[in-house]
Design a protein around this motif. Structure first.
Motif, mmCIF file in Angstrom:
data_model
loop_
_atom_site.group_PDB
_atom_site.id
_atom_site.type_symbol
_atom_site.label_atom_id
_atom_site.label_comp_id
_atom_site.label_asym_id
_atom_site.label_seq_id
_atom_site.Cartn_x
_atom_site.Cartn_y
_atom_site.Cartn_z
ATOM 1 N N GLU A 111 16.637 4.457 -9.025
ATOM 2 C CA GLU A 111 15.678 4.540 -10.142
ATOM 3 C C GLU A 111 14.327 5.061 -9.678
ATOM 4 O O GLU A 111 13.732 5.943 -10.295
ATOM 5 C CB GLU A 111 15.454 3.144 -10.734
ATOM 6 N N ARG A 112 13.834 4.491 -8.579
ATOM 7 C CA ARG A 112 12.516 4.896 -8.079
ATOM 8 C C ARG A 112 12.524 6.347 -7.618
ATOM 9 O O ARG A 112 11.567 7.076 -7.844
ATOM 10 C CB ARG A 112 12.070 3.982 -6.929
ATOM 11 N N LEU A 113 13.613 6.764 -6.983
ATOM 12 C CA LEU A 113 13.731 8.159 -6.558
ATOM 13 C C LEU A 113 13.642 9.078 -7.767
ATOM 14 O O LEU A 113 12.889 10.051 -7.790
ATOM 15 C CB LEU A 113 15.075 8.387 -5.851
ATOM 16 N N GLN A 114 14.412 8.722 -8.789
ATOM 17 C CA GLN A 114 14.430 9.515 -10.008
ATOM 18 C C GLN A 114 13.034 9.538 -10.635
ATOM 19 O O GLN A 114 12.547 10.579 -11.064
ATOM 20 C CB GLN A 114 15.457 8.902 -10.979
ATOM 21 N N ALA A 120 4.027 8.262 -1.522
ATOM 22 C CA ALA A 120 3.051 7.169 -1.535
ATOM 23 C C ALA A 120 3.289 6.185 -2.680
ATOM 24 O O ALA A 120 2.828 5.063 -2.619
ATOM 25 C CB ALA A 120 1.636 7.741 -1.616
ATOM 26 N N ILE A 121 3.980 6.625 -3.731
ATOM 27 C CA ILE A 121 4.134 5.721 -4.885
ATOM 28 C C ILE A 121 5.569 5.262 -5.091
ATOM 29 O O ILE A 121 5.875 4.567 -6.047
ATOM 30 C CB ILE A 121 3.623 6.376 -6.193
ATOM 31 N N ILE A 122 6.460 5.640 -4.171
ATOM 32 C CA ILE A 122 7.891 5.396 -4.412
ATOM 33 C C ILE A 122 8.213 3.903 -4.525
ATOM 34 O O ILE A 122 9.135 3.507 -5.235
ATOM 35 C CB ILE A 122 8.750 6.076 -3.323
ATOM 36 N N HIS A 123 7.419 3.053 -3.864
ATOM 37 C CA HIS A 123 7.722 1.620 -3.888
ATOM 38 C C HIS A 123 6.831 0.896 -4.884
ATOM 39 O O HIS A 123 6.700 -0.320 -4.819
ATOM 40 C CB HIS A 123 7.552 1.033 -2.485
ATOM 41 N N ILE A 136 0.836 -1.202 0.000
ATOM 42 C CA ILE A 136 0.000 0.000 0.000
ATOM 43 C C ILE A 136 0.866 1.245 0.000
ATOM 44 O O ILE A 136 1.909 1.289 0.640
ATOM 45 C CB ILE A 136 -0.925 0.006 1.257
ATOM 46 N N GLY A 137 0.421 2.250 -0.739
ATOM 47 C CA GLY A 137 1.012 3.583 -0.611
ATOM 48 C C GLY A 137 -0.065 4.481 -0.057
ATOM 49 O O GLY A 137 -1.209 4.422 -0.499
ATOM 50 N N TYR A 138 0.273 5.289 0.915
ATOM 51 C CA TYR A 138 -0.768 6.047 1.613
ATOM 52 C C TYR A 138 -0.373 7.515 1.735
ATOM 53 O O TYR A 138 0.736 7.842 2.146
ATOM 54 C CB TYR A 138 -0.965 5.438 3.006
ATOM 55 N N LEU A 139 -1.281 8.375 1.343
ATOM 56 C CA LEU A 139 -1.091 9.807 1.561
ATOM 57 C C LEU A 139 -2.136 10.261 2.565
ATOM 58 O O LEU A 139 -3.318 10.354 2.243
ATOM 59 C CB LEU A 139 -1.262 10.587 0.254
ATOM 60 N N PRO A 197 3.453 0.756 -5.299
ATOM 61 C CA PRO A 197 2.499 -0.067 -4.555
ATOM 62 C C PRO A 197 1.370 -0.564 -5.454
ATOM 63 O O PRO A 197 1.044 0.072 -6.449
ATOM 64 C CB PRO A 197 1.955 0.906 -3.500
ATOM 65 N N LYS A 198 0.795 -1.693 -5.080
ATOM 66 C CA LYS A 198 -0.336 -2.215 -5.844
ATOM 67 C C LYS A 198 -1.560 -1.347 -5.631
ATOM 68 O O LYS A 198 -2.401 -1.215 -6.515
ATOM 69 C CB LYS A 198 -0.646 -3.639 -5.407
ATOM 70 N N LEU A 199 -1.690 -0.814 -4.411
ATOM 71 C CA LEU A 199 -2.865 -0.014 -4.062
ATOM 72 C C LEU A 199 -2.398 1.315 -3.481
ATOM 73 O O LEU A 199 -1.600 1.351 -2.557
ATOM 74 C CB LEU A 199 -3.716 -0.774 -3.035
ATOM 75 N N VAL A 200 -2.907 2.410 -4.061
ATOM 76 C CA VAL A 200 -2.560 3.737 -3.556
ATOM 77 C C VAL A 200 -3.799 4.325 -2.897
ATOM 78 O O VAL A 200 -4.867 4.364 -3.506
ATOM 79 C CB VAL A 200 -2.089 4.664 -4.691
ATOM 80 N N ILE A 201 -3.674 4.745 -1.658
ATOM 81 C CA ILE A 201 -4.795 5.332 -0.937
ATOM 82 C C ILE A 201 -4.475 6.788 -0.638
ATOM 83 O O ILE A 201 -3.472 7.098 0.001
ATOM 84 C CB ILE A 201 -5.075 4.540 0.367
#
Lengths: 249, 342
Positions: free
Chosen positions: B111-114, B146-149, B76-79, B151-155
């Motif tokens: 890569e993800r940071l970029q 929230a999206i750096i990894h 999960i990515g959470y904001l 995630p399958k689900l972003v909330i």
């Protein structure tokens, strides 16, 4: 956990808190040792270093229980309140880390500041060694630092727990004082007269300064070390519980 | 991807969430809508594992959020609301911290940071202190986090609150972009936003789900096909009188005078299927027709009618998984100069 430690340490040095803590601690303890005369915890007179010329750090270490008791709350006050108030606790606690990892991360950052401070304070024994007629015996000094570190970590654990109850830094600071100053002073000559008789043995048991007396002479009593360690472990454990409970309520 | 089953949450005696159930399928962008205090944030906090439910279950990617909390947190990515950030860090420091805690290492981490710096347009601010950032940038840092990894689900809890209109559009585009790769659940009380970004809305009020379906389908379901709105170059009283005499009017809903004449909204009888009699009547009386519309219920109407429960029992509108919108009754003639004979 390492990431949290790094983050906390960085934020200490991004704010003035770490510098103020280190500066105050070094200045206050050194001032006391070199220039002021004072009383030991049992009321004995202690003259300053330049008068006694004694190659011993007992008088230096004797300032530690009070100095740490007053200054360590500064290190603790923003630990949890800042997370609660800004809401970052929500991000932190939904990352894949467990509460104990967060608590230990924060706690170890505080210990690092303590270690840095003590490392810088080594200039005092060094000066004493240079100035005194007879060189220092380093054994008791190492013992004194180990004991001081254990006592410091107990203070940190107490402060960290107290700060986890509130969103306000000032309240965290005061709450830590309320707990850590009695702990520091209990059983000493300063508070002897107001302490009722029945409380006296307990006060002597829990008092940090009383426990520290043998340590400041360089005698590491296992019982004292065990006491400081138990306080640390107990308060860190309580902290983990509190953080978990606050999150889930 | 996300399954909520009979979720209840009490705060003391207050029953904040009163048994809600819904599903979010992989790849959807679902808007979670409701007035303040409806239970949106509570539901989201439970779904991300920040709070526990009083009863019920939530599973993310077939894993229970309570039993398998760590595994769920990883996907999960959470904001959170208001995008809380560490003020004393720079953007890069903050995102690196999140990447470290999320266990990203080596080239993947770089890569993800970029990637998030690029996609959230944070490149120019990467070295800025977070406390110096505007609300829009802070929100983007929150999204990046929230999206750096991947995630399958972003909330996302109210991702556009407090932003100016330009920033809202930017964030909206960003959410759409995120939605192409990930499943997104976002909460909002801005209806236009949900209409613009989401493939489905779940409306919640006082802890209960009152609507669930595609925005257009919900609108269509509430649309009253017998309502006609006319804008005529005439006095509103004349129009009201004449229409009441000649057309099968069931009810005059609104009649107001405007700078061009009047706007009149009427509900006609079931039998009256055509607008032709009204046009003819206007032409006969020499009224200029500025417009005839059969208004569609907007999401706003749906929202209002379902969440405005002043004493009335609540109705609800559950069209879950019904993606095909109803046929839209929509006749519109703009500024037709039919009656302009004078």
């Amino acid at each position: 956990m390492l990431a949290i430690w790094r983050k906390e340490l960085k934020s200490y040095f991004n704010s003035p808190i770490a510098y103020i803590f280190i500066w105050f601690f070094l200045v206050v303890t050194a001032l006391k040792f070199f220039f002021l005369r004072g009383e030991g915890p049992q009321g004995q007179l202690r003259d300053n270093f330049f008068v006694t010329q004694e190659a011993s750090l007992t008088a230096y270490f004797s300032v530690f229980p009070i100095a740490l008791g007053v200054l360590v709350p500064m290190l603790c006050m923003r630990m949890w309140p800042e997370e609660y108030k800004s809401g970052t606790i929500e991000t932190l606690m939904t990352l894949p880390v467990r509460a104990w990892q967060v608590v230990i991360g924060k706690f170890s950052a505080m210990l690092s500041i303590l270690a840095i401070t003590f490392a810088l304070s080594l200039t005092v024994p060094w000066s004493v060694n240079e100035a005194a007629v007879v060189g220092l015996d380093w054994g008791p000094i190492i013992g004194g630092y180990v004991g001081a570190f254990l006592m410091g970590s107990a203070y940190c654990a107490v402060g960290l727990l107290m700060s986890s109850f509130t969103r306000e830094q000032v309240i965290a600071l005061l709450a830590t004082f309320i707990v850590s100053l009695p702990l520091a002073l209990a059983g000493t000559a300063y508070v002897e007269s107001p302490t009722p008789d029945w409380l006296s043995p307990i006060a002597k048991f829990v008092g940090f300064a009383v426990r520290f007396q043998s340590i400041e002479r360089g005698v590491l009593d296992l019982r004292d070390m065990f006491y400081f360690l138990s306080v640390t472990v107990l308060f860190v454990y309580l902290n983990i519980t509190v953080v978990e409970a606050r999150r889930l309520k | 991807m996300l399954e909520v089953r009979d979720l209840h949450k009490y705060y003391g005696a207050f029953h904040a969430v009163r048994g809600i159930s819904f599903d979010v399928a992989k790849g959807e962008i679902v808007g979670f809508l409701g007035p303040n205090g409806a239970g949106k944030t509570t539901t989201m906090k439970i779904a991300v594992g920040f709070m526990t439910m009083s009863s019920g279950t939530i599973t993310v990617d077939q894993r229970d959020v309570v039993q398998d909390s760590m595994a769920v947190r990883r996907v999960i990515g959470y904001l959170p609301e208001h995008a809380p950030l560490y003020e004393d860090m720079t953007v890069t420091e903050y995102l690196s911290f999140i990447a470290d805690v999320r266990g990203l290492r080596g080239t993947l981490r770089a890569e993800r940071l970029q990637y998030v710096l690029g996609v959230c347009a944070l490149e120019p601010k990467r070295r800025s202190g977070i406390k110096t950032l505007s609300k829009g940038y802070r929100q983007r840092v929150g999204l990046a986090q929230a999206i750096i990894h991947d995630p399958k689900l972003v909330i996302l809890d109210e991702p556009t609150v407090g932003l100016d209109p330009n920033q809202i559009i930017e964030i909206r585009n960003l959410i759409r972009e995120i939605g192409e790769r990930n499943t997104v659940v976002l909460s909002s009380h801005i209806l236009a936003e949900v209409e613009a970004t989401c493939s489905r809305v779940v409306i919640i009020n006082e802890g209960l789900i009152v609507a669930n379906g595609a925005p257009s389908a919900l609108g269509a379901a509430l649309t009253d096909d017998n309502v006609v709105q006319l804008e005529l170059g005439a006095d509103s009283c004349d129009v009201k009188g004449t229409f009441a005499e000649h057309v099968d009017v069931a009810e005059v809903l609104v009649a107001e005078t405007t700078h061009r004449g009047c706007t009149i909204t009427i509900r006609v009888a079931e039998s009256c299927t055509s607008t032709k009699p009204m046009i003819d009547l206007s032409a006969q009386n020499g009224w200029e027709i500025h417009g005839i519309v059969r208004p569609n219920a907007t999401l706003e109407d749906v929202f209002k009618s379902l969440t405005n429960s002043e004493g009335e029992p609540q109705s609800s509108l559950i069209l879950a998984n019904e993606t095909e919108p109803h046929v839209e009754g929509h006749a519109e003639i703009e500024d037709a100069d039919i009656g302009d004979k004078s």
